[in-house]
Design an enzyme around this catalytic site. Structure first.
Site, PDB file in Angstrom:
ATOM      1  N   LYS A 145     -64.240  65.054 -30.955  1.00 53.80           N
ATOM      2  CA  LYS A 145     -64.439  66.459 -31.334  1.00 53.80           C
ATOM      3  C   LYS A 145     -64.181  66.720 -32.814  1.00 53.80           C
ATOM      4  CE  LYS A 145     -60.424  68.004 -29.023  1.00 53.80           C
ATOM      5  NZ  LYS A 145     -59.370  67.183 -29.641  1.00 53.80           N
ATOM      6  N   LYS A 178     -67.096  56.454 -30.214  1.00 62.16           N
ATOM      7  CA  LYS A 178     -66.664  57.473 -29.249  1.00 62.16           C
ATOM      8  C   LYS A 178     -67.154  58.862 -29.639  1.00 62.16           C
ATOM      9  CE  LYS A 178     -62.675  59.610 -29.182  1.00 62.16           C
ATOM     10  NZ  LYS A 178     -61.336  60.177 -28.991  1.00 62.16           N
ATOM     11  N   LYS A 200     -58.359  56.374 -38.241  1.00 65.95           N
ATOM     12  CA  LYS A 200     -58.309  57.675 -38.908  1.00 65.95           C
ATOM     13  C   LYS A 200     -57.789  57.548 -40.334  1.00 65.95           C
ATOM     14  CE  LYS A 200     -58.557  60.593 -34.977  1.00 65.95           C
ATOM     15  NZ  LYS A 200     -58.046  61.608 -34.094  1.00 65.95           N
TER      16      LYS A 200
HETATM   17  P1  ATP Z   1     -60.145  63.813 -32.156  1.00 68.68           P
HETATM   18  O1  ATP Z   1     -61.579  63.613 -32.499  1.00 68.68           O
HETATM   19  O2  ATP Z   1     -59.454  64.851 -32.964  1.00 68.68           O
HETATM   20  O3  ATP Z   1     -59.355  62.517 -32.123  1.00 68.68           O
HETATM   21  P2  ATP Z   1     -60.692  63.825 -29.335  1.00 68.68           P
HETATM   22  O4  ATP Z   1     -62.030  64.396 -29.050  1.00 68.68           O
HETATM   23  O5  ATP Z   1     -60.531  62.350 -29.269  1.00 68.68           O
HETATM   24  O6  ATP Z   1     -60.120  64.403 -30.689  1.00 68.68           O
HETATM   25  P3  ATP Z   1     -58.248  64.615 -27.945  1.00 68.68           P
HETATM   26  O7  ATP Z   1     -57.773  66.001 -28.015  1.00 68.68           O
HETATM   27  O8  ATP Z   1     -57.564  63.624 -28.782  1.00 68.68           O
HETATM   28  O9  ATP Z   1     -59.807  64.562 -28.265  1.00 68.68           O
HETATM   29  O10 ATP Z   1     -58.250  64.123 -26.452  1.00 68.68           O
HETATM   30  C1  ATP Z   1     -58.065  64.893 -25.300  1.00 68.68           C
HETATM   31  C2  ATP Z   1     -58.366  64.021 -24.115  1.00 68.68           C
HETATM   32  O11 ATP Z   1     -59.772  63.757 -24.061  1.00 68.68           O
HETATM   33  C3  ATP Z   1     -57.680  62.660 -24.161  1.00 68.68           C
HETATM   34  O12 ATP Z   1     -57.232  62.342 -22.857  1.00 68.68           O
HETATM   35  C4  ATP Z   1     -58.762  61.716 -24.584  1.00 68.68           C
HETATM   36  O13 ATP Z   1     -58.557  60.411 -24.122  1.00 68.68           O
HETATM   37  C5  ATP Z   1     -59.975  62.345 -23.936  1.00 68.68           C
HETATM   38  N1  ATP Z   1     -61.198  62.005 -24.659  1.00 68.68           N
HETATM   39  C6  ATP Z   1     -61.484  62.339 -25.946  1.00 68.68           C
HETATM   40  N2  ATP Z   1     -62.705  61.871 -26.292  1.00 68.68           N
HETATM   41  C7  ATP Z   1     -63.185  61.226 -25.199  1.00 68.68           C
HETATM   42  C8  ATP Z   1     -64.393  60.534 -24.922  1.00 68.68           C
HETATM   43  N3  ATP Z   1     -65.348  60.416 -25.836  1.00 68.68           N
HETATM   44  N4  ATP Z   1     -64.564  59.996 -23.696  1.00 68.68           N
HETATM   45  C9  ATP Z   1     -63.602  60.122 -22.747  1.00 68.68           C
HETATM   46  N5  ATP Z   1     -62.447  60.760 -22.936  1.00 68.68           N
HETATM   47  C10 ATP Z   1     -62.226  61.314 -24.142  1.00 68.68           C
END
Ligand code: ATP
Ligand code: LTN
Length: 333
Positions: free
Chosen positions: A200, A197, A112
């Site tokens: 969001k 990955k 990031k």
């Molecule tokens: P950001 O893009 O802001 O980092 P994020 O989509 O990674 O956000 P988080 O709010 O950080 O989402 O994560 C919430 C939960 O969802 C965490 O347990 C994270 O491991 C899980 N998670 C996020 N993205 C994935 C993915 N692509 N596959 C599986 N689990 C995920």
């Protein structure tokens, strides 16, 4: 009874990755087998450039989606991180436990940080210290298990290290937690770039399925997923990342095994069609319940969050007080 804690950041609209990697297990498994707390970890959304009104809106929406997905406030505690002071209070003590080298090694910080610099933005200090706040989220509640997607493994490892170090220095205060992951789809990949990955906060595009996408949009995104050169349906993350991602998603939706499912398909088209159908049906009830919750103006959600914060505060306070005393700070009175 086991204690479970996990959280979601309001950095964007919740995705299929959030659902399969975390939220769905919280609903189907975790809230039934433990004293579970689930938090909209809003302070973590401030570690990158953010729009205040958007964070506010996304925090409400994340909480509503957690309830729409099936978290039951009679069974578990749902709250917003910034409503519970114990998290930031404890975070400081853990900053005095962690080292800067440890934090600079975190993959998410490197990724990031690089992204922010490339966009001409500065890197907030909180992006570096954020895993310490995450550790505080977890340790404040005496957590045994942290159900998360695979990307969070390193942060939970750090949390364990900090708990052990603190306990060794100052006496036993913290439970040492462990991460748990879903058996499949612990790392859902972007449909347009299956080597990265599905996140969001990434630039929106056809590679990301949002929980609130309408069925047509969801179907189109899955049907347009990048597959691999060749035509054989193979379960192999290295050689066939696009197809493997679809197999994992389909397996997670249908309860099957991705490697076995691979044998059942002759063409990418059939695999995509079945995956699209499965995702649409899986998300349909969540969208519908979210619409119902949104139609009452958010009153129910706000009430759940208020009660959740009260319970979470009461739960965390004694442990954080004990940590303050253990490091040598005078009690307030
Ligand atoms: P950001 O893009 O802001 O980092 P994020 O989509 O990674 O956000 P988080 O709010 O950080 O989402 O994560 C919430 C939960 O969802 C965490 O347990 C994270 O491991 C899980 N998670 C996020 N993205 C994935 C993915 N692509 N596959 C599986 N689990 C995920
Ligand atoms: N860092 C996590 C979100 C998060 C979290 C937590 C997860 C913050 N605090 C405590 C589990 C437990 C992320 O980026 N997904």
């Amino acid at each position: 009874m086991k204690r479970i804690f996990s959280g979601i950041k309001p950095t964007g609209h919740l995705t299929l990755g959030n659902y399969l990697g975390a939220l769905r297990r919280w609903v189907e498994v975790d809230q039934h087998r433990a004293d579970a707390l689930f938090s909209v970890v809003d302070l973590h959304a401030l570690t990158v450039e953010h729009d205040p009104a958007r964070v506010r809106r996304l925090s409400r929406q994340a909480a509503a989606l957690m309830l729409a997905a099936g978290l039951d406030p009679e069974r578990c505690t749902v709250f917003v991180q910034s409503h519970v002071d114990a998290h930031t209070r404890l975070s400081y003590l853990l900053e005095c436990t962690a080292t800067d080298g440890e934090l600079r090694r975190m993959i998410q910080y490197k990724e990031k940080g690089t992204r922010a610099r490339a966009a001409g933005q500065s890197v907030r200090l909180s992006l570096l210290t954020y895993p310490v706040l995450m550790a505080a989220d977890i340790l404040a509640h005496g957590t045994d298990e942290v159900p998360v997607g695979e990307d969070q493994t390193q942060h939970v490892e750090l949390t364990r290290d900090l708990a052990l170090r603190f306990n060794q220095r100052y006496g036993h205060v913290f439970t040492v937690p462990r991460a748990t992951h879903p058996p499949v789809a612990a790392r859902v990949m972007d449909l347009q770039d299956p080597t990265s990955k599905m996140g969001k906060s990434h630039e929106p595009g056809n590679g990301i399925v949002y929980l609130l996408d309408d069925p047509d949009t969801t179907r189109k995104k899955v049907m347009r997923a990048v597959t691999d050169s060749g035509s054989e349906v193979r379960y192999d993350r290295e050689e066939s990342p696009g197809v493997t991602n679809l197999l994992e998603i389909l397996a997670a939706c249908s309860g099957g095994d991705p490697a076995e499912l691979a044998g059942a398909y002759r063409s990418y088209g059939d695999l995509k069609r079945d995956t699209a159908d499965a995702v649409v049906e899986l998300l349909r009830p969540v969208r519908e319940r979210h619409a119902e919750l949104a139609s009452d103006g958010g009153g129910y959600v706000d009430e759940v969050l208020r009660a959740g914060a009260e319970r979470a505060s009461a739960l965390a306070r004694p442990r954080v007080d004990a940590a303050y005393a253990a490091v040598g700070l005078l009690p307030a009175g």
